[in-house]
Design an enzyme around this catalytic site. Sequence first.
Site, short mmCIF file in Angstrom:
data_model
loop_
_atom_site.label_atom_id
_atom_site.label_comp_id
_atom_site.label_asym_id
_atom_site.label_seq_id
_atom_site.Cartn_x
_atom_site.Cartn_y
_atom_site.Cartn_z
N CYS A 1 0.85 -1.20 0.00
CA CYS A 1 0.00 0.00 0.00
C CYS A 1 0.89 1.24 0.00
CB CYS A 1 -0.90 0.00 1.23
SG CYS A 1 -1.88 1.51 1.41
N LYS B 1 1.75 -9.65 -1.66
CA LYS B 1 1.35 -8.64 -2.64
C LYS B 1 2.45 -7.60 -2.73
CE LYS B 1 -2.55 -5.81 -4.14
NZ LYS B 1 -3.94 -5.38 -3.84
N ILE C 1 0.44 -6.06 -9.63
CA ILE C 1 1.07 -5.10 -8.74
C ILE C 1 0.01 -4.42 -7.86
CG2 ILE C 1 3.01 -4.60 -10.28
CD1 ILE C 1 1.45 -2.09 -11.23
N ASN C 2 0.47 -3.80 -6.77
CA ASN C 2 -0.38 -2.86 -6.08
C ASN C 2 -0.28 -1.53 -6.83
OD1 ASN C 2 -1.95 -1.51 -4.11
ND2 ASN C 2 -1.11 -2.80 -2.48
N THR C 3 -0.92 -0.52 -6.31
CA THR C 3 -1.01 0.75 -7.03
C THR C 3 0.31 1.50 -7.12
OG1 THR C 3 -1.73 1.77 -4.96
CG2 THR C 3 -3.45 1.09 -6.51
#
Length: 300
Positions: free
Chosen positions: A126, A161, A187-189
């Site tokens: 995150c 993640k 991917i995450n953001t």
Amino acid sequence: MAGLEVELFGIRFENPLILASGINDKVPEQWIRAHEEGAGGVVTKSIGIEPRKGYDNPTIVELPYGLINAMGLPNPGWKGFLEMVEGYTFDFPLIVSIFGGTPEEFAFLAEKLGDVADAFELNLSCPHAKGYGMEIGQKPESVYEVVKAVKDATDRPVIAKLTPNTDDITKLGLAAERAGADGVSAINTLKAIAIDIYAKRPILSNRVGGYSGPGVKPVALRAVYDLARALDIPVIGIGGITTWQDAVEFLLAGASALQIGTAVSLRGWKVFREINEGIERYLKEEGFSSVKDIVGLALK
């Protein structure tokens, strides 16, 4: 008919599409809705030790090619989560996303939530919550420590993640693999910002957020391609998957399954069914009998 069923970590999914952890998976009713609309599995909103309200509004900015969000990891805490799912039974795989500030916090959550999770996804990525996510997940040694702690604490499959906000995502994937991860998701953001030109300041209350949606797809696809070449464990592809063509690209790039998040906000719940139907047509037209037949073909 071409088969859409996939098996990962000993878990059967009706099809390769999974609702991603994000802004459309806060409560069981949304998980059930996703499955009814065609998702083969669900990842929950990230759960921490203590309840978190999240950031004040505005928390989302809509752009021509996606969204920037900074929700602040709002969640009911592990106790509230168990209360929320009490009385529910799910006929689809439920992957519980967890986050913490230390390996010990991740391990604690895995111990407490193991009875309701079919697998765990570790939020190591995150980009907008201080002390969590990306701040831990950018360092291979931290990824290793968190994954190892969770693997020691649970017999459930563990998925790391990964963040794209790094110089080489494969270093993170290899660290997770060495620690015993059953798979990685990517991917995450992307870390991002939007500015109001009249207020002359960032729009989001947190200033910085995470960019998702169609605009990140080429970056996500490259990350999945690189990870699939480097790792021996499954890669779950995430990032800008909006059409069945996007989904097929990720499968060819080495993704064994796919997570859909922002596309639900942009196109509605029907996106799962539409993508599944498109994948099935593609497999039939190209002479393949199942999804697994095309996974990684572009790597050769």
